[in-house]
Design an enzyme around this catalytic site. Sequence first.
Site, PDB file in Angstrom:
ATOM      1  CB  SER A  33     -32.423 -23.587 -19.522  1.00 17.44           C
ATOM      2  OG  SER A  33     -32.106 -24.866 -20.037  1.00 17.44           O
TER       3      SER A  33
ATOM      4  CE  LYS B  30     -17.095 -25.067 -24.843  1.00 18.81           C
ATOM      5  NZ  LYS B  30     -17.784 -25.316 -26.132  1.00 18.81           N
TER       6      LYS B  30
ATOM      7  CD  GLU C 231     -32.983 -19.538 -33.074  1.00 26.80           C
ATOM      8  OE1 GLU C 231     -32.520 -18.410 -33.298  1.00 26.80           O
ATOM      9  OE2 GLU C 231     -32.695 -20.208 -32.054  1.00 26.80           O
TER      10      GLU C 231
ATOM     11  CB  CYS D 270     -30.114 -15.184 -32.484  1.00 29.12           C
ATOM     12  SG  CYS D 270     -29.025 -13.748 -32.415  1.00 29.12           S
TER      13      CYS D 270
ATOM     14  CD  GLU E 203     -27.920 -13.039 -28.773  1.00 29.71           C
ATOM     15  OE1 GLU E 203     -29.077 -13.511 -28.941  1.00 29.71           O
ATOM     16  OE2 GLU E 203     -27.017 -13.148 -29.607  1.00 29.71           O
TER      17      GLU E 203
ATOM     18  CB  ILE F  13     -16.081 -30.356 -40.842  1.00 33.22           C
ATOM     19  CG1 ILE F  13     -15.840 -31.558 -39.924  1.00 33.22           C
ATOM     20  CG2 ILE F  13     -16.730 -30.794 -42.151  1.00 33.22           C
ATOM     21  CD1 ILE F  13     -14.983 -32.631 -40.522  1.00 33.22           C
TER      22      ILE F  13
ATOM     23  CB  ALA G 181     -31.735 -26.577 -24.988  1.00 36.39           C
ATOM     24  CB  THR G 182     -26.950 -24.622 -24.226  1.00 37.25           C
ATOM     25  OG1 THR G 182     -26.992 -25.748 -25.096  1.00 37.25           O
ATOM     26  CG2 THR G 182     -25.618 -24.589 -23.512  1.00 37.25           C
TER      27      THR G 182
END
Length: 518
Positions: A274, A216, A422, A324, A290, A64, A271-272
């Site tokens: 972890s 990935k 964040e 970040c 990171e 997109i 979240a990812t």
Amino acid sequence: MDEQQTIAGTHQFRLIEMETRAVTTTFSRPQHLNVPADLLDRPKAVFVNGRWQVGRAAAPMISIDPSTAKAFSSFLPASPDQVGEATEAAERAFADWRRTSGGERSRFLSAIAAGLRDRKADLVALQMLNNGKPRYEAEIDVDDAAATFDYYAGVAKDLDAEQGRSVALGDDTLAGATHFEPLGPVGLIVAWNFPMVTTAWKLAPALAAGCTAVIKPSEFTTLAELVYADLAGQIGLPAGVLNIIPGGGEIGAALCADRRIRKISFTGSNATGSRVMAAAASRIVPVSLELGGKSPIIILEDADIAQAVEIAAAGIFFNCGQMCSATSRLLVAEGIAEDFTTALLGKADQLIVAGHEDPGAQIGPLTTPEQFAKVKAVLEKARADGLDCIAGGSAVPGRQGFFIEPSIYRNVPTDHPLWREEIFGPVLAIRSFTSTDEAVALANDTDFGLAATVVGTDGDAAAAVARNLDAGHVWVNTSQMIFPNTAWGGFKASGIGRELGPWGLSAYRGVKHITRAA
């Protein structure tokens, strides 16, 4: 860093699928960008063992244009079984790649850097189309990626001389020597906000160390990352040393679970992160993470206001705040707070928010529809909570695409999500302070510890403040410049390990000590 990157099929990925179901196969490609067709049309988008393959996923991914919210390309991503093929290829190639000399690996890295520079104009145009970056930001990205490969090419030249250094053991009958070994095939999961750059930060040191790699890419900005595979073929990189497996969360999950992967490096959301760490823990393999940040910028009372405004604006509005390291919590000395805030508002009002159709654009759109929806929800909550919005506060009216106004909030409570969480958008929260100790305490009162900035005319005094901040990288009287030979990473919830510099290389090497009879 990346609020969209996922490991398992989650709401984020399902939402992007839902957003694109209605898109037809007629793509909208802006002619003024002149992106070459070979970068957009990828009937084979999976790169395994030196060869392109057709992705075997059940459904295509749609790319997109965030400036228009229109589709411009699609490709078939990898299936989980292709992840296994990629890791198997990386494992086979590792046996020979680990034995190449540092000088040989250096030549390959230099060739990748040269290839990026040769294709700079095309890659800049692709970044503008796929990420929504203004031209000057896209140019910085390509230059930074090339500079990282150049740096590690230089590092690789010296690696052989480090091997077998003697270690005094205090026993004349024994001799000791230290060697450094590549960890093996590594899994690299990268983010969408700085494609090519975060990949270079991982791939260059991994290859320099003698590791093979399976990348990935983010499902949202895959196309720019595929250029690394183009270059691998162009320079004759041995088959299997580099493999790229596009896809969503299920591909990341399969990569993390594969027993042949001996190290995982991830850039993305907490979240990812972890979940990546949990997957690595189940197999006891090392990870580099990171992750997020909620970085402070401290404007001291002796600061030059004009300089402080430029640094503050760049720290929150560069890349539309999708960093970040974005200095999204601003602390200004009470004595200059009014003058500084007035000047900052003037700067924000002058910024040109536009897409790739405007060569003068200074802030582009957010990159994904998911992030656009998230930031709009944050602004709506701020409005409902009665926060003092002194600039922006909403999506840009009357525009297609994912544009958010540069937004500034004053006197934000320190327990409000706008101050603590964040956001990943062009949203700044301001508070004033009466003493340096108070400023440091407020700055350090966060779950994160990635980056920070201090501005003050007395550079030594500002540097002293910097030393008291819980942050992995602190800028003093300068904007956010990151060089390949410096360290990148944070404390607390901002991650584990460091990228760039010699620390980035050490993340892909293990230490072997040999003790023998003299």
